[in-house]
Design an enzyme around this catalytic site. Structure first.
Site, short mmCIF file in Angstrom:
data_model
loop_
_atom_site.label_atom_id
_atom_site.label_comp_id
_atom_site.label_asym_id
_atom_site.label_seq_id
_atom_site.Cartn_x
_atom_site.Cartn_y
_atom_site.Cartn_z
N GLY A 11 -13.11 2.64 -2.07
CA GLY A 11 -11.74 1.98 -2.72
C GLY A 11 -11.41 0.94 -3.84
CB SER A 28 -15.50 2.95 -9.02
OG SER A 28 -15.44 3.39 -8.54
N GLY A 44 -17.04 4.63 -2.89
CA GLY A 44 -16.42 5.04 -1.96
C GLY A 44 -15.86 3.81 -0.67
CG ASP A 94 -5.79 1.50 -7.65
OD1 ASP A 94 -5.52 0.21 -7.58
OD2 ASP A 94 -6.40 2.91 -7.36
CE1 TYR A 143 -2.90 7.39 -2.84
CE2 TYR A 143 -2.07 8.97 -4.04
CZ TYR A 143 -2.15 7.93 -3.48
OH TYR A 143 -1.43 6.87 -4.80
CG ASP A 188 0.49 2.78 -6.11
OD1 ASP A 188 1.16 3.59 -5.33
OD2 ASP A 188 -0.53 2.91 -6.89
CD GLU A 194 -7.84 9.27 -10.89
OE1 GLU A 194 -8.57 9.45 -9.80
OE2 GLU A 194 -8.28 7.84 -11.57
CD GLU A 240 -3.29 -0.57 0.03
OE1 GLU A 240 -2.83 -0.09 -1.17
OE2 GLU A 240 -3.25 -1.43 0.59
CG HIS A 241 0.09 4.68 0.29
ND1 HIS A 241 -0.16 6.37 -0.11
CD2 HIS A 241 -1.01 4.38 0.96
CE1 HIS A 241 -2.29 6.34 0.44
NE2 HIS A 241 -2.46 5.59 0.64
C1 GLA Z 1 -4.83 4.08 -4.29
C2 GLA Z 1 -3.66 4.65 -5.51
C3 GLA Z 1 -2.76 3.92 -5.85
C4 GLA Z 1 -2.32 3.60 -4.52
C5 GLA Z 1 -3.20 3.33 -3.91
C6 GLA Z 1 -2.53 2.75 -2.12
O1 GLA Z 1 -6.02 3.43 -4.72
O2 GLA Z 1 -4.79 4.67 -6.53
O3 GLA Z 1 -2.66 4.41 -6.73
O4 GLA Z 1 -1.39 4.21 -4.54
O5 GLA Z 1 -4.79 3.90 -3.21
O6 GLA Z 1 -1.58 1.23 -2.05
#
Ligand code: GLA
Length: 385
Positions: free
Chosen positions: A127, A130, A125, A176, A225, A38, A164, A35-36
């Protein structure tokens, strides 16, 4: 025919008076671990899942784009390819379509006008991506309509990420969009977010992926974020490396004295999470559920204490799941954070018992039991008809 497919066809016919020339699908995703990492050029291990976004489309010769959203009362957005494509204050869904089309145009792809209907089964909403799946589906639809044969799934994911970051203003990484574009049925996807290499890792049938919705909507959390991303970039700059991917724990601790505590903890999360993700892919390959469980539990603690992206209700839900699951498997928050869903991996034959326990012990803010999904990894985006 699925409900979503019926819905997208009905909206298309109602708005445009004929059946669509094609329908494409792009799946949502659940991140198993990583997580976080990428946007720090690191590693992630997500899987595409059965819930998805469908885009029905027909080309138009006049360069006009008309988009109708089945899930938002058939609201319509219209614009022309020949004029500047601007961000709209609302509806937000329109910006994902606009942004993707703009990314493709900016990259030099010759697009046709189009009538488009959109519908999806991904709960909003939570995560589960979508928005990424909508961007990828729009890319796939134009690829099919305009015969863009050189546009491979990874390029579609990159264009979607640009939409995005550059258009919507959420400075996300590639995870994603890339897993939505490159998912493989029955497999999690280990992604090296620097090289963009993807490696499918089989998820055995005996292993269940459970997604539990906390009921806490992720809402408008782009600010938090983006702040985390900025902090990670500051840490990388401090060490003179291109990204936190280039640091290991030893190098981090050697330079610790000159780093403020907050930045140090942000970096520690990313560095340890990268290592956990690679170890989790190994554990999955080897069918080692106990090790996988330990890594998921450590990941949650790191998100809670070092990266500070969990909320108390999510921590409570994870604790309930972990107690119910025991040592074979575990649970952690999944996705960007500050609410949304929790992912659990557990033996498939324990699903019923764990579901009963979690439903009895966790309540959403509305006082209801949580919504629980059991998912098998799905294939990536493609043409439906
Ligand atoms: C969101 C972002 C991803 C990633 C996650 C955390 O989903 O779109 O790129 O950073 O948070 O892992």
């Amino acid at each position: 025919m699925s409900i979503v497919r019926k819905s997208v066809c009905a909206s298309f016919a109602k708005a445009f008076g004929s059946p669509p020339a094609l329908i494409v699908r792009a799946p949502g995703r659940v991140n198993l671990i990583g997580e976080h990492t990428d946007y720090n050029d690191g590693f992630v291990l997500p899987a595409a899942i059965g819930v998805e976004t469908l885009v029905a489309a027909s080309p138009r010769a006049d360069g006009q784009i008309r988009v109708v959203a089945a899930d938002f009362g058939d609201a319509m957005d219209m614009f022309a390819l020949g004029s500047a494509i601007a961000v709209r204050d609302e509806p937000m869904w329109a910006n994902y379509v606009r942004g993707m089309i703009k990314s493709m145009l900016d990259a030099g792809f010759a697009l046709c006008g189009a009538d488009i209907a959109v519908a999806g089964s991904i709960p909003k909403g939570t995560g589960l991506s979508s928005s990424a799946s909508l961007e990828v589906a729009v890319g796939q639809a134009f690829k099919a309509m305009c015969g863009l044969d050189t546009l491979d799934p990874t390029r579609i994911a990159q264009l979607a990420q640009e939409a995005e970051c550059g258009f919507v203003g959420m400075n996300c990484g590639i995870m994603d969009q890339l897993v939505s574009a490159r998912g493989v049925a029955g497999h999690a996807i280990l992604i090296d977010c620097r090289s963009l290499a993807t490696e499918p890792v089989p998820v055995p049938d005996a292993l269940a992926i459970m997604i539990v919705h906390s009921g806490i909507s992720r809402g408008l959390v782009d600010g938090a974020y983006n702040e985390r991303r900025t902090q990670c970039e500051a840490a990388a700059r401090h060490f003179g490396v291109a990204a936190l991917r280039d640091l290991d724990r030893r190098a981090l601790d050697c330079g610790k004295t000159r780093l403020d505590d907050l930045t140090y903890r942000r970096a520690r999360h990313v560095i340890t999470e990268n290592a956990r993700t690679l170890a989790a892919a190994d554990a999955l390959r080897g069918g080692d559920l106990i090790r996988l469980g330990q890594l998921m539990a450590e990941s949650h603690i790191s998100m809670r204490d070092d990266f500070e992206i969990t909320v108390p209700a999510i921590d409570a839900l994870v604790a309930v799941l972990q107690a119910a699951i025991g040592t074979e498997g575990s649970a952690r928050m999944t996705g960007g954070g500050f609410g949304g869903a929790v992912v659990a991996m557990l033996p498939a034959d324990r699903v019923e018992a764990v579901t009963a326990l979690v439903s009895a012990k966790y309540q959403t803010p509305e006082g209801t039991p949580p919504h629980i999904m059991i998912e098998r990894p799905a294939a990536g985006a493609g043409l439906l008809v």
